[in-house]
Scaffold this motif. Structure first.
Motif, mmCIF file in Angstrom:
data_model
loop_
_atom_site.group_PDB
_atom_site.id
_atom_site.type_symbol
_atom_site.label_atom_id
_atom_site.label_comp_id
_atom_site.label_asym_id
_atom_site.label_seq_id
_atom_site.Cartn_x
_atom_site.Cartn_y
_atom_site.Cartn_z
ATOM 1 N N UNK A 37 0.819 -1.221 0.000
ATOM 2 C CA UNK A 37 0.000 0.000 0.000
ATOM 3 C C UNK A 37 0.849 1.265 0.000
ATOM 4 N N UNK A 38 2.068 1.159 -0.504
ATOM 5 C CA UNK A 38 2.919 2.338 -0.660
ATOM 6 C C UNK A 38 2.648 2.964 -2.025
ATOM 7 N N UNK A 39 2.571 4.281 -2.060
ATOM 8 C CA UNK A 39 2.388 4.969 -3.332
ATOM 9 C C UNK A 39 3.702 5.053 -4.077
ATOM 10 N N UNK A 40 3.784 4.419 -5.231
ATOM 11 C CA UNK A 40 5.012 4.381 -6.021
ATOM 12 C C UNK A 40 4.780 5.027 -7.378
ATOM 13 N N UNK A 41 5.836 5.636 -7.918
ATOM 14 C CA UNK A 41 5.758 6.189 -9.275
ATOM 15 C C UNK A 41 6.129 5.083 -10.255
ATOM 16 N N UNK A 42 5.189 4.745 -11.128
ATOM 17 C CA UNK A 42 5.436 3.709 -12.137
ATOM 18 C C UNK A 42 5.841 4.402 -13.438
ATOM 19 N N UNK A 43 7.089 4.203 -13.836
ATOM 20 C CA UNK A 43 7.632 4.866 -15.017
ATOM 21 C C UNK A 43 7.303 4.114 -16.295
ATOM 22 N N UNK A 44 7.192 2.791 -16.193
ATOM 23 C CA UNK A 44 6.823 1.987 -17.359
ATOM 24 C C UNK A 44 6.167 0.700 -16.877
ATOM 25 N N UNK A 45 5.404 0.093 -17.750
ATOM 26 C CA UNK A 45 4.730 -1.155 -17.417
ATOM 27 C C UNK A 45 4.445 -1.915 -18.703
ATOM 28 N N UNK A 46 4.716 -3.198 -18.689
ATOM 29 C CA UNK A 46 4.463 -4.015 -19.864
ATOM 30 C C UNK A 46 4.593 -5.478 -19.547
ATOM 31 N N UNK A 47 4.031 -6.306 -20.403
ATOM 32 C CA UNK A 47 4.082 -7.747 -20.191
ATOM 33 C C UNK A 47 5.514 -8.251 -20.167
ATOM 34 N N UNK A 48 6.342 -7.720 -21.064
ATOM 35 C CA UNK A 48 7.727 -8.179 -21.158
ATOM 36 C C UNK A 48 8.662 -7.416 -20.229
ATOM 37 N N UNK A 49 8.361 -6.147 -19.983
ATOM 38 C CA UNK A 49 9.266 -5.315 -19.185
ATOM 39 C C UNK A 49 8.945 -5.333 -17.697
ATOM 40 N N UNK A 50 7.702 -5.711 -17.354
ATOM 41 C CA UNK A 50 7.285 -5.646 -15.962
ATOM 42 C C UNK A 50 6.941 -4.214 -15.580
ATOM 43 N N UNK A 51 6.894 -3.956 -14.298
ATOM 44 C CA UNK A 51 6.540 -2.625 -13.802
ATOM 45 C C UNK A 51 7.777 -1.937 -13.248
#
Length: 330
Positions: A37-51
């Motif tokens: 439940x920590x607020x994180x900045x997600x810079x990219x997300x993808x099936x191959x790259x992950x989060x």
């Protein structure tokens, strides 16, 4: 990272493109809640790259901040600490923080989600329609656009419908469209929370079943600290589900009773009460959703798993953050 249409329908995702930031890279990122439940900045997300996630305080390692944009980092830090990113909680919290956002564009559910919530809306639109029309075919109409429920291809019939409602509410006919917009919006929030609760019920049941089985594990039974952790987690999850269910049912019943002696003033009092609960309900459902998502992703159903790995994940991820979820009863 482009904003996905479903992002605005989420309890745990906040596209930073909707926030008044001036740092280009941050505008393309998202705030998300991780399994703790920590607020994180997600810079990219993808099936191959992950989060690709980074803590807000670590943003200077990726972005350059100066006198021109230094407020961006503080704003992201502030937003990361919010308990839920659903549009209704955000409206309340951003108003409290003095952060201006185009609410009509960004703080509304997608059209697809609104249509999906129509069945849940009927519990709140049915009393309104019954008060105006009585037992009639009007009650079977799609409730997602309340204004159209009171219109009729026949102009004279439309005027009668609106006059009937205006008389019931003791307000001018010209005030009806705004009333219907507000009524639809405030009860759409309850329909949304009801939907989110129902989406989690089966998963919570399965998790509690697994929790019960793990509590019989010799490793846990011989460790007093683990016994207490599992006991408290079981009680917390059950309490959250019970309290959210109770609050939503209370508003459903009060709405039905409200139309026995309805006025614009009584609706405004109900509206204020519902809005007063939105951040708490949103926080509770966000926590449950994030935790159940994390558990399902880590331990997909139907696969054999090692109990020690489940115990470790529960202790180091699932239980963390729940202590910040306040009781809905104060």
């Amino acid at each position: 990272m482009p904003e996905e249409p479903q992002d605005k329908d989420s309890l745990h995702i906040l596209p930073l493109s909707s926030v008044p930031l001036i740092t280009p890279g941050l505008q393309r990122a998202r705030l998300i809640k991780n399994s703790r439940l920590e607020g994180m900045v997600e810079l990219f997300s993808g099936t191959e790259t992950g989060s690709g996630q980074i803590a807000p305080e670590d943003l200077p390692s990726v972005f350059q901040f100066n006198a021109h944009n230094k407020k961006d980092m503080q704003l992201v830090k502030t937003l990361s600490r919010l308990s839920s990113y659903d549009v209704y909680s955000l409206r309340v919290e951003l108003r409290r923080l003095g952060i201006e956002i185009d609410s009509h564009r960004h703080l509304r559910l997608s059209d697809a989600k609104v249509r999906e919530l129509s069945p849940h809306m009927r519990a709140f639109t049915r009393p309104l329609l019954a008060a105006v029309y009585g037992d009639s075919k009007e009650q079977g109409k799609d409730p997602h656009d309340l204004v159209h429920l009171f219109m009729d291809p026949d102009a004279a019939a439309a005027r009668r419908n609106l006059n009937r409602l205006a008389g019931k509410l003791k307000i001018a006919v010209t005030a009806i469209p705004k009333f219907l917009e507000d009524y639809g919006d405030v009860y759409l929030s309850l329909a949304y929370y009801q939907y989110c609760l129902e989406q989690n019920m089966a998963r919570v049941g399965e998790f509690l079943k697994t929790l019960g089985e793990l509590r019989k594990n010799p490793t846990i039974k011989q460790d007093h600290a683990l016994v207490q952790i599992f006991k408290e987690l079981d009680e917390k999850l059950r309490s959250i589900v019970y309290e959210v269910t109770e609050i939503l049912e209370m508003f459903r019943l009060r709405t039905a009773d409200m139309w026995d002696d309805m006025s614009a003033a009584s609706f405004r009092a109900m509206e204020d009460m519902i809005i007063g609960y939105q951040t708490q309900v949103g926080a509770a459902l966000c926590a449950v959703t994030v935790k159940m998502n994390a558990w399902s992703e880590r331990f997909p159903s139907g696969r054999n798993v090692v109990a020690s790995k489940q115990i470790d994940f529960i202790v180091n991820d699932i239980r963390l953050g729940f202590q910040g979820i306040r009781s809905l009863h104060g």
